[in-house]
Write an enzyme that holds these catalytic residues in place. Structure first.
Site, short mmCIF file in Angstrom:
data_model
loop_
_atom_site.label_atom_id
_atom_site.label_comp_id
_atom_site.label_asym_id
_atom_site.label_seq_id
_atom_site.Cartn_x
_atom_site.Cartn_y
_atom_site.Cartn_z
N SER A 46 0.82 -1.20 0.00
CA SER A 46 0.00 0.00 0.00
C SER A 46 0.86 1.25 0.00
O SER A 46 2.06 1.22 0.29
CB SER A 46 -0.91 0.01 1.23
OG SER A 46 -0.15 0.23 2.40
N ASP A 79 -1.45 -1.15 -3.65
CA ASP A 79 -2.77 -1.06 -3.02
C ASP A 79 -3.04 0.36 -2.53
O ASP A 79 -2.17 1.00 -1.92
CB ASP A 79 -2.81 -2.04 -1.84
CG ASP A 79 -4.17 -2.17 -1.22
OD1 ASP A 79 -5.17 -2.08 -1.95
OD2 ASP A 79 -4.25 -2.39 0.02
N GLU A 131 -12.07 2.34 -6.97
CA GLU A 131 -13.30 2.29 -6.21
C GLU A 131 -14.02 3.62 -6.30
O GLU A 131 -13.43 4.66 -6.59
CB GLU A 131 -13.03 1.90 -4.76
CG GLU A 131 -12.30 2.95 -3.94
CD GLU A 131 -12.07 2.50 -2.51
OE1 GLU A 131 -12.07 3.37 -1.63
OE2 GLU A 131 -11.88 1.30 -2.27
N HIS A 173 -12.11 -1.50 6.77
CA HIS A 173 -10.67 -1.68 6.97
C HIS A 173 -10.30 -1.71 8.45
O HIS A 173 -10.99 -1.13 9.29
CB HIS A 173 -9.90 -0.52 6.31
CG HIS A 173 -9.86 -0.59 4.82
ND1 HIS A 173 -10.50 0.31 4.02
CD2 HIS A 173 -9.25 -1.46 3.97
CE1 HIS A 173 -10.29 0.02 2.75
NE2 HIS A 173 -9.54 -1.05 2.69
N HIS A 201 -12.53 -5.36 0.01
CA HIS A 201 -11.54 -4.81 0.94
C HIS A 201 -12.04 -5.03 2.36
O HIS A 201 -13.22 -5.27 2.60
CB HIS A 201 -11.34 -3.32 0.67
CG HIS A 201 -10.53 -3.04 -0.54
ND1 HIS A 201 -9.38 -2.27 -0.51
CD2 HIS A 201 -10.68 -3.41 -1.83
CE1 HIS A 201 -8.86 -2.18 -1.72
NE2 HIS A 201 -9.65 -2.87 -2.55
N ASN A 223 -9.08 -9.18 -0.21
CA ASN A 223 -7.91 -8.52 0.38
C ASN A 223 -7.85 -8.75 1.89
O ASN A 223 -8.84 -8.50 2.58
CB ASN A 223 -7.98 -7.01 0.14
CG ASN A 223 -7.75 -6.62 -1.30
OD1 ASN A 223 -7.72 -7.46 -2.20
ND2 ASN A 223 -7.60 -5.34 -1.54
N VAL A 224 -6.68 -9.18 2.37
CA VAL A 224 -6.49 -9.41 3.81
C VAL A 224 -5.20 -8.74 4.24
O VAL A 224 -4.14 -8.96 3.65
CB VAL A 224 -6.42 -10.92 4.13
CG1 VAL A 224 -6.22 -11.13 5.63
CG2 VAL A 224 -7.67 -11.64 3.65
#
Length: 272
Positions: A46, A79, A131, A173, A201, A223-224
């Protein structure tokens, strides 16, 4: 093996497991765990992780090397990049997919900025995720109660040419509990309406059974991140608690890395 694009993984499997890298041990653990599961995997870095390291290149080049020596297919993904400059750097560094996140911008600006990044990434052969609004937990448009509108999602995909869309369906998140309530009917509606793969997400907050239900309903990339951090931190704490004289980071980071690898193996079996 050479890096692959995320769509290559999706062409071979119905869903891609994507795990975030924060430090070198994460990349090593994720690839080792995926190899044990004989599963392709997406290594994600990220914008926040790049900031932690002071730049994208150090952690990206190390992760890329680990990926290229794997005996499974690995995609290297940027990311939640809010900066066009960072996306361009990632493309120069050989990332095979990127998520450009202009979700906090006004809609028209989000569309124009995203479309420009899609055009540039496609010139490099990279796959692009975006997104409409932030997923919950990022202090932005997608608070946990917000949901993606299928009609708006279709219009956004058509206007930008993105290859995948992250959607707000109930996850958030940075959750450390796994009790998020997903809107499975909405996922199914989005799957029917949106012509590109859907991305979940905030999957750290979703129980295994609900991850499976989300995949069955139409999610195609899971996504993890936070969940793996919790696993690593617990193992490191145990190692330090077992020996108060322990000072060599290898002695406590290695158990953390091993714990993450085991959990990645398990999650690759869930995300299938």
């Amino acid at each position: 093996m050479p890096l692959v694009t995320t769509d290559r993984i999706l062409a071979e499997r119905r869903v891609a497991a994507a795990f975030n890298v924060i430090q070198l041990e994460h990349a090593e653990a994720i690839v080792a765990g995926a190899e044990s599961a004989a599963s392709p995997v997406v290594l994600q870095i990220s914008e926040n992780a790049a900031k932690y390291h002071g730049a994208l290149a150090p952690i990206a080049l190390a992760s890329r090397r680990i990926a290229e020596t794997a005996n499974i297919d690995v995609a290297l993904h940027l990311d939640h990049a809010e900066s066009e400059a960072l996306v361009r750097e990632a493309l120069r560094l050989g990332f095979t997919s990127v998520m450009f996140d202009a979700a906090t911008s006004p809609y028209d600006e989000n569309v124009s900025r995203t479309a420009q990044m899609v055009a540039e990434a496609h010139e490099h052969g990279a796959w692009v995720e975006a997104e409409l609004g932030e997923i919950g937990g990022k202090d932005g448009a997608h608070a946990p109660g917000v949901r993606t509108d299928p009609d708006e999602a279709v219009a956004f995909v058509e206007a930008t040419g993105v290859d995948a869309l992250a959607v707000a369906v109930g996850s958030s998140h940075a959750m450390t509990s796994r009790d998020a309530a997903l809107d499975l009917d909405l996922i199914a509606s989005l799957r029917e309406a949106v012509p590109v793969p859907l991305v979940l997400h905030g999957s750290s907050g979703v129980a295994d059974a609900d991850i499976r239900r989300a995949i069955d309903a139409g999610m195609r990339k899971i996504n993890v991140s936070t969940h793996l951090n919790s696993i690593m931190t617990a193992a490191v704490r145990d190692a330090l608690a077992s020996n108060e004289r322990l000072v060599d980071p290898r002695k406590y980071l290695a158990p953390g890395r091993d714990a993450v690898a085991r959990e990645v193996t398990r999650l690759c079996e869930v995300i299938s």
